[in-house]
Write a protein that holds these residues in place. Sequence first.
Motif, mmCIF file in Angstrom:
data_model
loop_
_atom_site.group_PDB
_atom_site.id
_atom_site.type_symbol
_atom_site.label_atom_id
_atom_site.label_comp_id
_atom_site.label_asym_id
_atom_site.label_seq_id
_atom_site.Cartn_x
_atom_site.Cartn_y
_atom_site.Cartn_z
ATOM 1 N N ALA A 11 -8.836 2.991 3.887
ATOM 2 C CA ALA A 11 -8.633 1.898 2.934
ATOM 3 C C ALA A 11 -9.908 1.637 2.148
ATOM 4 O O ALA A 11 -9.870 1.364 0.944
ATOM 5 C CB ALA A 11 -8.201 0.628 3.666
ATOM 6 N N GLY A 12 -11.060 1.735 2.841
ATOM 7 C CA GLY A 12 -12.336 1.530 2.160
ATOM 8 C C GLY A 12 -12.602 2.600 1.120
ATOM 9 O O GLY A 12 -13.060 2.307 0.006
ATOM 10 N N HIS A 22 -10.351 4.363 -0.456
ATOM 11 C CA HIS A 22 -9.414 4.126 -1.559
ATOM 12 C C HIS A 22 -9.903 2.986 -2.444
ATOM 13 O O HIS A 22 -9.791 3.039 -3.679
ATOM 14 C CB HIS A 22 -8.024 3.809 -0.996
ATOM 15 C CG HIS A 22 -6.992 3.575 -2.061
ATOM 16 N ND1 HIS A 22 -6.705 2.319 -2.554
ATOM 17 C CD2 HIS A 22 -6.199 4.442 -2.740
ATOM 18 C CE1 HIS A 22 -5.778 2.418 -3.488
ATOM 19 N NE2 HIS A 22 -5.438 3.700 -3.617
ATOM 20 N N ALA A 23 -10.459 1.953 -1.810
ATOM 21 C CA ALA A 23 -10.978 0.821 -2.580
ATOM 22 C C ALA A 23 -12.143 1.242 -3.460
ATOM 23 O O ALA A 23 -12.266 0.793 -4.606
ATOM 24 C CB ALA A 23 -11.413 -0.294 -1.638
ATOM 25 N N SER A 33 -10.711 3.150 -6.377
ATOM 26 C CA SER A 33 -10.016 2.224 -7.273
ATOM 27 C C SER A 33 -10.991 1.347 -8.049
ATOM 28 O O SER A 33 -10.770 1.033 -9.217
ATOM 29 C CB SER A 33 -9.059 1.334 -6.463
ATOM 30 O OG SER A 33 -8.084 2.117 -5.814
ATOM 31 N N PRO A 58 -12.965 -5.656 -5.599
ATOM 32 C CA PRO A 58 -11.954 -4.785 -4.976
ATOM 33 C C PRO A 58 -12.439 -4.103 -3.712
ATOM 34 O O PRO A 58 -11.669 -3.916 -2.765
ATOM 35 C CB PRO A 58 -11.636 -3.760 -6.079
ATOM 36 C CG PRO A 58 -12.761 -3.839 -7.039
ATOM 37 C CD PRO A 58 -13.261 -5.236 -6.985
ATOM 38 N N VAL A 89 -12.375 -6.788 -0.872
ATOM 39 C CA VAL A 89 -11.019 -7.139 -0.435
ATOM 40 C C VAL A 89 -10.470 -6.086 0.526
ATOM 41 O O VAL A 89 -9.867 -6.411 1.562
ATOM 42 C CB VAL A 89 -10.089 -7.298 -1.655
ATOM 43 C CG1 VAL A 89 -8.634 -7.357 -1.215
ATOM 44 C CG2 VAL A 89 -10.458 -8.551 -2.436
ATOM 45 N N GLN A 90 -10.715 -4.810 0.226
ATOM 46 C CA GLN A 90 -10.164 -3.744 1.054
ATOM 47 C C GLN A 90 -10.992 -3.477 2.308
ATOM 48 O O GLN A 90 -10.453 -3.281 3.393
ATOM 49 C CB GLN A 90 -10.053 -2.451 0.234
ATOM 50 C CG GLN A 90 -9.012 -2.493 -0.862
ATOM 51 C CD GLN A 90 -7.614 -2.673 -0.320
ATOM 52 O OE1 GLN A 90 -7.282 -2.172 0.745
ATOM 53 N NE2 GLN A 90 -6.786 -3.411 -1.046
ATOM 54 N N VAL A 91 -12.312 -3.464 2.172
ATOM 55 C CA VAL A 91 -13.174 -3.116 3.311
ATOM 56 C C VAL A 91 -13.393 -4.314 4.230
ATOM 57 O O VAL A 91 -13.381 -4.174 5.463
ATOM 58 C CB VAL A 91 -14.526 -2.562 2.811
ATOM 59 C CG1 VAL A 91 -15.438 -2.220 3.992
ATOM 60 C CG2 VAL A 91 -14.301 -1.318 1.956
ATOM 61 N N GLY A 126 -11.673 -7.421 3.916
ATOM 62 C CA GLY A 126 -10.495 -8.251 4.102
ATOM 63 C C GLY A 126 -10.441 -9.460 3.199
ATOM 64 O O GLY A 126 -9.395 -10.076 3.042
#
Length: 331
Positions: A10-11, A13-14, A17, A123, A126-128, A130
């Motif tokens: 997820a990190g 991908h963040a 992005s 961004p 938020v992903q890494v 939370g």
Amino acid sequence: MPNGRTGIMAGMHALLSGFAPIWVLTGIGYAVGRGGLLGAQAEAVLGRFVFHVAMPAALFTLVSKASPDVFGGPAMVAFAASTAVAAGLGFVLVRRVFGRDRAGAAIGAMASGHVNSANLGIPVAVQVLGDASFVAQVILFQVLVLSPVILTLLDSGTRGGGDGEPGARRGGGVRRMLTMPVRNPIILASMLGVAVSAAGLRPPAALAHPCEVLGAAAVPTALITLGLSLHRGPGGGGGSRRGRAETAAVVAVKTLGQPLVALLVAGPLLGLSGGRLLAVVLCAALPTAQNSFIYAREYGLDAGPARDAIVASTLVSMVTLSVAAWALGGG
């Protein structure tokens, strides 16, 4: 905070992005400049629009909604310390080693310590992490503390009486320093936002909505302007060995020095761990914000060094942010 392989994926991908809009919008700006679509004055006009209109609107919107007690806690202390060290070292290097004047060194300080906290930090956080609560504190710290310091140095080093202008420093320089908050749209908008927040007021929708719309244009327009400048090629000796050395030094301070200081202060000195430690280091490892380029242009300085530092630090930070997320995020 996400854990294990899922959190790391997820990190990553963040990160991708978050970086995508930077590269896409900068590339569009380059293509527009190469094609001559907006004319020869596009870079100057868009830069002034960002500095005088869009960015003040964005800062007023942000600060007016903030809580006055947002700067508490050791995590913010650690980040502020890393910013002070990085910006101070950048100023000294650019001033003493590479021979730029006070205003040029102020831009070097900003490129070394002012992180891209908004369009990239949010961004990623938020992903890494939370949530983006700590990034919000970082944004406000840079708006209310770091930017006024840099702008004061720029003002005193240019129109306000720079090096070699003792008369301006004794008289006009002092007057300009005292009146700068009402002359500079960035500081004025921030001060108005602080006043509104401290008074517990909420601007009416007829004012708040236009400010939000204008503010939303600040980051994309700044990136388009940055791309337009790339079409002109290296500036300020950027293509020379000395220019490349200056860029490398500033980028090293920004992408390696600042996160290392943040790690040392937050960990061994203040005893932070887990998500709070990761938040501080990730924010410190963010690349140079495009504001340094906009400020250099507005004050009539060579914006090439700031532009080169933004592009190079953004490339390098793709690696350093990934390493920080993996090493401190339980990977």
